[in-house]
Design an enzyme around this catalytic site. Structure first.
Site, short mmCIF file in Angstrom:
data_model
loop_
_atom_site.label_atom_id
_atom_site.label_comp_id
_atom_site.label_asym_id
_atom_site.label_seq_id
_atom_site.Cartn_x
_atom_site.Cartn_y
_atom_site.Cartn_z
N CYS A 152 0.83 -1.20 0.00
CA CYS A 152 0.00 0.00 0.00
C CYS A 152 0.87 1.26 0.00
CB CYS A 152 -0.91 0.00 1.23
SG CYS A 152 -2.09 1.39 1.24
N ASP A 205 0.31 3.78 1.71
CA ASP A 205 0.23 4.38 3.05
C ASP A 205 1.63 4.75 3.56
OD1 ASP A 205 0.10 4.49 6.04
OD2 ASP A 205 -2.01 4.01 5.67
N ARG A 219 2.83 5.06 6.33
CA ARG A 219 3.33 4.37 7.53
C ARG A 219 3.84 2.97 7.26
NH1 ARG A 219 -2.34 5.19 10.33
NH2 ARG A 219 -2.83 4.54 8.21
N HIS A 227 -2.25 -4.06 5.00
CA HIS A 227 -2.05 -3.64 6.40
C HIS A 227 -3.39 -3.35 7.05
CE1 HIS A 227 -2.61 0.82 5.85
NE2 HIS A 227 -2.43 0.46 4.59
N CYS A 250 -6.07 -0.02 6.86
CA CYS A 250 -5.88 0.52 5.50
C CYS A 250 -7.04 1.44 5.12
CB CYS A 250 -5.76 -0.62 4.50
SG CYS A 250 -5.44 -0.04 2.82
ZN LIG Z 1 -3.46 1.12 2.95
#
Ligand SMILES: [Zn+2]
Length: 208
Positions: free
Chosen positions: A41, A43, A45, A97, A100
């Site tokens: 992803c 993302d 993090r 994750h 998400c």
């Molecule tokens: Zn995600």
């Protein structure tokens, strides 16, 4: 994060690498032979290299919203083709994750503009596993399970590609479905039983 600081960080990193090995960048520039293709992803993090402890040259990376593999996505298909048929990676990892945002958005019926067609792929995952998901009363638990099932379906999408099918016939290549738990920092191997998952779909997609 300050932009000037990024260049300072970069110079510090260059100095650190050269301090250990003066030929580090000379060797790095000569070519790549990564062992894994990681699809995760976007993302901020879930930093692919950092969570795996992968160094430059070790992992070929694709990141997008909710770690999707769509056969209409020219970027994903090109990355898989290059990694599998040219770089000959031995492992393909799909890493989702918990928490998400893309998966969460797909669970809601809001109009999200340009994101709608992208998230629809996740809504299709929900529809495929409707019975299992609707049987989960706890919303948080249902959300976590959809993250896992999305990883599973994206693994299946990877396996269906011609490049991976050819690689399966000719050499060893393994597809892995993982989830990163941000609350603990840990990577979890979902240990997906692909033989079982694929059994039913083999005939439809002419896989062997
Ligand atoms: Zn995600």
């Amino acid at each position: 994060m300050n932009i000037d600081q990024i260049f300072k960080n970069n110079q510090a990193w260059v100095n650190e690498k050269l301090g250990v090995d003066p030929d580090y960048f000379k060797n790095l520039s000569e070519g790549q032979a990564p062992e894994v293709l990681y699809i995760g992803c976007s993302d901020s993090r879930v930093t692919a290299e950092e969570i795996m402890g992968a160094k430059p040259g070790e992992a070929f990376i694709l990141r997008n919203i909710a770690n999707m593999v769509s056969n209409l996505d020219l970027s994903a298909m090109s990355v898989i083709n290059y990694a599998v048929s040219h770089l000959k990676v031995n492992h393909i990892i799909i890493c989702g994750h918990y928490g998400c945002g893309g998966v969460k958005a797909a669970m809601q019926s809001e109009d999200l503009g340009i994101l709608n067609p992208w998230l629809r792929n996740i809504r299709d995952v929900y529809r495929l596993h409707n019975d299992e998901l609707n049987a989960i009363a706890d919303e948080a638990q249902k959300y976590r399970r959809l993250v896992e099932l999305n990883v599973q379906e994206q693994c299946v999408n990877v396996i269906k590609t011609a490049d991976v099918q050819i690689a399966y016939r000719n050499r060893n290549i393994t597809v892995h479905g993982w989830v990163m738990d941000m609350a603990t920092g840990k990577l979890i191997d979902l240990k997906i039983d692909f033989d079982k998952v694929l059994k039913d779909i083999m005939e439809i997609y002419h896989l062997d």
